[in-house]
Motif scaffolding. Structure first.
Motif, PDB file in Angstrom:
ATOM      1  N   TRP A  22     -42.733 -22.819  37.661  1.00 55.73           N
ATOM      2  CA  TRP A  22     -43.849 -23.334  38.469  1.00 55.73           C
ATOM      3  C   TRP A  22     -45.200 -22.938  37.890  1.00 55.73           C
ATOM      4  O   TRP A  22     -46.228 -23.509  38.244  1.00 55.73           O
ATOM      5  CB  TRP A  22     -43.702 -22.946  39.933  1.00 55.73           C
ATOM      6  N   ASP A  23     -45.183 -21.953  36.968  1.00 57.17           N
ATOM      7  CA  ASP A  23     -46.432 -21.541  36.316  1.00 57.17           C
ATOM      8  C   ASP A  23     -46.738 -22.374  35.067  1.00 57.17           C
ATOM      9  O   ASP A  23     -47.784 -22.224  34.470  1.00 57.17           O
ATOM     10  CB  ASP A  23     -46.331 -20.065  35.917  1.00 57.17           C
ATOM     11  N   GLU A  24     -45.827 -23.247  34.668  1.00 60.15           N
ATOM     12  CA  GLU A  24     -45.993 -23.951  33.387  1.00 60.15           C
ATOM     13  C   GLU A  24     -46.363 -25.423  33.526  1.00 60.15           C
ATOM     14  O   GLU A  24     -46.602 -26.085  32.529  1.00 60.15           O
ATOM     15  CB  GLU A  24     -44.674 -23.894  32.591  1.00 60.15           C
ATOM     16  N   VAL A  25     -46.336 -25.925  34.757  1.00 64.82           N
ATOM     17  CA  VAL A  25     -46.408 -27.382  34.903  1.00 64.82           C
ATOM     18  C   VAL A  25     -47.816 -27.947  35.094  1.00 64.82           C
ATOM     19  O   VAL A  25     -48.071 -29.104  34.793  1.00 64.82           O
ATOM     20  CB  VAL A  25     -45.522 -27.866  36.070  1.00 64.82           C
ATOM     21  N   HIS A  26     -48.735 -27.130  35.591  1.00 63.26           N
ATOM     22  CA  HIS A  26     -50.047 -27.676  35.956  1.00 63.26           C
ATOM     23  C   HIS A  26     -50.794 -28.252  34.741  1.00 63.26           C
ATOM     24  O   HIS A  26     -51.236 -29.393  34.760  1.00 63.26           O
ATOM     25  CB  HIS A  26     -50.887 -26.606  36.648  1.00 63.26           C
ATOM     26  N   ASP A  27     -50.878 -27.456  33.683  1.00 63.27           N
ATOM     27  CA  ASP A  27     -51.627 -27.922  32.510  1.00 63.27           C
ATOM     28  C   ASP A  27     -50.970 -29.140  31.877  1.00 63.27           C
ATOM     29  O   ASP A  27     -51.647 -30.066  31.434  1.00 63.27           O
ATOM     30  CB  ASP A  27     -51.757 -26.803  31.470  1.00 63.27           C
ATOM     31  N   GLU A  28     -49.640 -29.125  31.835  1.00 62.58           N
ATOM     32  CA  GLU A  28     -48.903 -30.261  31.280  1.00 62.58           C
ATOM     33  C   GLU A  28     -49.213 -31.526  32.090  1.00 62.58           C
ATOM     34  O   GLU A  28     -49.492 -32.588  31.544  1.00 62.58           O
ATOM     35  CB  GLU A  28     -47.409 -29.944  31.340  1.00 62.58           C
ATOM     36  N   ALA A  29     -49.199 -31.374  33.415  1.00 66.28           N
ATOM     37  CA  ALA A  29     -49.469 -32.528  34.284  1.00 66.28           C
ATOM     38  C   ALA A  29     -50.911 -33.002  34.149  1.00 66.28           C
ATOM     39  O   ALA A  29     -51.193 -34.196  34.277  1.00 66.28           O
ATOM     40  CB  ALA A  29     -49.152 -32.168  35.746  1.00 66.28           C
ATOM     41  N   GLU A  30     -51.823 -32.081  33.883  1.00 61.81           N
ATOM     42  CA  GLU A  30     -53.230 -32.465  33.703  1.00 61.81           C
ATOM     43  C   GLU A  30     -53.367 -33.484  32.566  1.00 61.81           C
ATOM     44  O   GLU A  30     -54.198 -34.375  32.623  1.00 61.81           O
ATOM     45  CB  GLU A  30     -54.095 -31.237  33.383  1.00 61.81           C
ATOM     46  N   HIS A  31     -52.568 -33.309  31.530  1.00 55.50           N
ATOM     47  CA  HIS A  31     -52.609 -34.258  30.407  1.00 55.50           C
ATOM     48  C   HIS A  31     -51.846 -35.537  30.725  1.00 55.50           C
ATOM     49  O   HIS A  31     -52.340 -36.636  30.552  1.00 55.50           O
ATOM     50  CB  HIS A  31     -52.006 -33.615  29.149  1.00 55.50           C
ATOM     51  N   LEU A  32     -50.619 -35.359  31.181  1.00 51.03           N
ATOM     52  CA  LEU A  32     -49.724 -36.514  31.363  1.00 51.03           C
ATOM     53  C   LEU A  32     -50.217 -37.481  32.439  1.00 51.03           C
ATOM     54  O   LEU A  32     -49.988 -38.682  32.344  1.00 51.03           O
ATOM     55  CB  LEU A  32     -48.314 -36.026  31.717  1.00 51.03           C
ATOM     56  N   GLU A  33     -50.899 -36.962  33.443  1.00 48.96           N
ATOM     57  CA  GLU A  33     -51.298 -37.823  34.568  1.00 48.96           C
ATOM     58  C   GLU A  33     -52.197 -38.982  34.135  1.00 48.96           C
ATOM     59  O   GLU A  33     -52.268 -39.996  34.805  1.00 48.96           O
ATOM     60  CB  GLU A  33     -51.998 -36.994  35.648  1.00 48.96           C
ATOM     61  N   HIS A  34     -52.883 -38.810  33.009  1.00 46.99           N
ATOM     62  CA  HIS A  34     -53.760 -39.892  32.530  1.00 46.99           C
ATOM     63  C   HIS A  34     -53.001 -40.913  31.693  1.00 46.99           C
ATOM     64  O   HIS A  34     -53.515 -41.981  31.381  1.00 46.99           O
ATOM     65  CB  HIS A  34     -54.906 -39.313  31.701  1.00 46.99           C
ATOM     66  N   ALA A  35     -51.807 -40.536  31.278  1.00 52.15           N
ATOM     67  CA  ALA A  35     -51.084 -41.374  30.321  1.00 52.15           C
ATOM     68  C   ALA A  35     -50.024 -42.265  30.963  1.00 52.15           C
ATOM     69  O   ALA A  35     -49.676 -43.302  30.418  1.00 52.15           O
ATOM     70  CB  ALA A  35     -50.423 -40.482  29.267  1.00 52.15           C
ATOM     71  N   VAL A  36     -49.510 -41.856  32.111  1.00 59.00           N
ATOM     72  CA  VAL A  36     -48.373 -42.596  32.677  1.00 59.00           C
ATOM     73  C   VAL A  36     -48.827 -43.829  33.455  1.00 59.00           C
ATOM     74  O   VAL A  36     -49.908 -43.845  34.043  1.00 59.00           O
ATOM     75  CB  VAL A  36     -47.514 -41.693  33.592  1.00 59.00           C
ATOM     76  N   SER A  37     -47.983 -44.836  33.460  1.00 60.67           N
ATOM     77  CA  SER A  37     -48.277 -46.070  34.205  1.00 60.67           C
ATOM     78  C   SER A  37     -47.819 -45.920  35.655  1.00 60.67           C
ATOM     79  O   SER A  37     -47.030 -45.020  35.976  1.00 60.67           O
ATOM     80  CB  SER A  37     -47.539 -47.244  33.571  1.00 60.67           C
ATOM     81  N   ASP A  38     -48.297 -46.802  36.508  1.00 62.16           N
ATOM     82  CA  ASP A  38     -47.835 -46.803  37.896  1.00 62.16           C
ATOM     83  C   ASP A  38     -46.332 -47.025  37.962  1.00 62.16           C
ATOM     84  O   ASP A  38     -45.629 -46.460  38.800  1.00 62.16           O
ATOM     85  CB  ASP A  38     -48.551 -47.898  38.699  1.00 62.16           C
ATOM     86  N   LYS A  39     -45.850 -47.858  37.047  1.00 57.18           N
ATOM     87  CA  LYS A  39     -44.415 -48.141  37.032  1.00 57.18           C
ATOM     88  C   LYS A  39     -43.623 -46.858  36.788  1.00 57.18           C
ATOM     89  O   LYS A  39     -42.636 -46.584  37.474  1.00 57.18           O
ATOM     90  CB  LYS A  39     -44.118 -49.181  35.937  1.00 57.18           C
ATOM     91  N   LEU A  40     -44.076 -46.064  35.805  1.00 60.04           N
ATOM     92  CA  LEU A  40     -43.381 -44.817  35.504  1.00 60.04           C
ATOM     93  C   LEU A  40     -43.465 -43.846  36.681  1.00 60.04           C
ATOM     94  O   LEU A  40     -42.469 -43.185  37.033  1.00 60.04           O
ATOM     95  CB  LEU A  40     -43.964 -44.176  34.238  1.00 60.04           C
ATOM     96  N   VAL A  41     -44.634 -43.764  37.302  1.00 57.51           N
ATOM     97  CA  VAL A  41     -44.807 -42.853  38.440  1.00 57.51           C
ATOM     98  C   VAL A  41     -43.865 -43.234  39.584  1.00 57.51           C
ATOM     99  O   VAL A  41     -43.208 -42.374  40.179  1.00 57.51           O
ATOM    100  CB  VAL A  41     -46.279 -42.869  38.924  1.00 57.51           C
ATOM    101  N   ASN A  42     -43.769 -44.522  39.857  1.00 54.11           N
ATOM    102  CA  ASN A  42     -42.882 -44.957  40.935  1.00 54.11           C
ATOM    103  C   ASN A  42     -41.412 -44.727  40.584  1.00 54.11           C
ATOM    104  O   ASN A  42     -40.601 -44.408  41.451  1.00 54.11           O
ATOM    105  CB  ASN A  42     -43.146 -46.426  41.277  1.00 54.11           C
ATOM    106  N   ALA A  43     -41.093 -44.855  39.289  1.00 56.07           N
ATOM    107  CA  ALA A  43     -39.722 -44.579  38.859  1.00 56.07           C
ATOM    108  C   ALA A  43     -39.399 -43.093  39.003  1.00 56.07           C
ATOM    109  O   ALA A  43     -38.305 -42.714  39.428  1.00 56.07           O
ATOM    110  CB  ALA A  43     -39.524 -45.043  37.413  1.00 56.07           C
ATOM    111  N   LEU A  44     -40.350 -42.233  38.673  1.00 57.24           N
ATOM    112  CA  LEU A  44     -40.157 -40.781  38.846  1.00 57.24           C
ATOM    113  C   LEU A  44     -39.925 -40.464  40.322  1.00 57.24           C
ATOM    114  O   LEU A  44     -39.034 -39.692  40.676  1.00 57.24           O
ATOM    115  CB  LEU A  44     -41.406 -40.016  38.395  1.00 57.24           C
ATOM    116  N   ASP A  45     -40.746 -41.073  41.168  1.00 58.49           N
ATOM    117  CA  ASP A  45     -40.656 -40.844  42.606  1.00 58.49           C
ATOM    118  C   ASP A  45     -39.246 -41.175  43.107  1.00 58.49           C
ATOM    119  O   ASP A  45     -38.608 -40.396  43.822  1.00 58.49           O
ATOM    120  CB  ASP A  45     -41.706 -41.734  43.299  1.00 58.49           C
ATOM    121  N   ARG A  46     -38.763 -42.352  42.657  1.00 61.50           N
ATOM    122  CA  ARG A  46     -37.446 -42.815  43.077  1.00 61.50           C
ATOM    123  C   ARG A  46     -36.369 -41.861  42.567  1.00 61.50           C
ATOM    124  O   ARG A  46     -35.495 -41.423  43.305  1.00 61.50           O
ATOM    125  CB  ARG A  46     -37.227 -44.231  42.533  1.00 61.50           C
ATOM    126  N   ARG A  47     -36.451 -41.510  41.268  1.00 61.66           N
ATOM    127  CA  ARG A  47     -35.442 -40.632  40.681  1.00 61.66           C
ATOM    128  C   ARG A  47     -35.410 -39.257  41.346  1.00 61.66           C
ATOM    129  O   ARG A  47     -34.363 -38.637  41.506  1.00 61.66           O
ATOM    130  CB  ARG A  47     -35.698 -40.505  39.158  1.00 61.66           C
TER     131      ARG A  47
END
Ligand SMILES: [Zn+2]
Length: 239
Positions: free
Chosen positions: A97-122
């Motif tokens: 839980w200490d390793e994810v924030h910075d990674e997400a800070e980068h990835l959040e700008h790169a992923v599409s809505d489609k990918l985000v919704n697929a993650l949510d579903r999975r």
């Protein structure tokens, strides 16, 4: 205007403003934002001007900054991305839980809505991320979390950890080292009001928590029944 037309920097500002409002009632000002994002007041002021012109913010002269409806929609979409990515990294890629924030800070700008919704579903439509932060649904709604800061709890309170501030990895490692995870039951034994420190019992041990730690933990009253802590929240929605 869709998220695609905003720069990563603009997206970050909207998210930071939204998150600031989520954690405190204090007005968001240029100087507060500047302290938070580490940019100079003049560059923050420039960005705020631009986002105001785009209809995403309102800014009272020398006063507080607020998101418009459109700005809120963009910000909540970013928050959703961030928190789903963090959850995915922990659940599927074994991040701490200490390793994810910075990674997400980068990835959040790169992923599409489609990918985000697929993650949510999975992930089974999770309602909170690894730090207990509520995850907005696809339509932008999420249940309000009535948690309060641990350092404000009176001696004698029995609470469970509902949420921890996620920006400082060292603090997260410290809390994990003490066994202070989400849903752990904490008994407040005494409070040193002026120092803001607390003596608590958790996992059968007595712990002294300094102000930074006690302030970063948000809690809910513990369920009245003794016994096992509540299990980690699973996606509770059907289908
Ligand atoms: Zn988080």
């Amino acid at each position: 205007m869709g998220t695609n037309s905003l720069s990563a920097a603009s997206e970050d500002y909207l998210k930071v403003i939204w998150t600031a409002q989520e954690w405190t009632d204090a007005p968001v000002t240029v100087s507060a934002l500047s302290a938070h994002v580490g940019n100079s007041p003049s560059s923050v002021s420039e960005a705020v001007k631009k986002l105001t012109a785009q209809g995403l913010l309102t800014h009272a002269r020398y006063g507080s900054i607020a998101l418009t409806e459109e700005g809120t929609r963009e910000a909540v979409a970013m928050v959703r991305r961030h928190r789903l990515i963090e959850t995915f990294l922990v659940e599927y890629l074994d991040y701490g839980w200490d390793e994810v924030h910075d990674e997400a800070e980068h990835l959040e700008h790169a992923v599409s809505d489609k990918l985000v919704n697929a993650l949510d579903r999975r992930l089974g439509y999770p309602v909170r991320d690894p730090h207990g932060d509520p995850i907005p649904t696809r339509d932008g709604s999420f249940p309000p979390l009535a948690a309060v800061r641990l350092n404000g709890c009176e001696p004698g309170s029995v609470v469970t950890i509902a949420r921890v501030a996620d920006a400082d990895p060292e603090l997260l490692r410290y809390l994990a080292g003490l066994g202070l995870h989400l849903d752990v039951r904490v008994h407040v034994l005494s409070r040193q009001a002026y120092a803001g420190t607390l003596t608590v019992a958790a996992n059968g041990k007595q712990l002294e928590l300094g102000l930074p730690a006690a302030q970063s933990i948000w809690v809910l009253p513990a369920p009245a029944t003794e016994g096992l802590p509540a299990p980690a929240a699973e996606g509770s929605r059907q289908g």
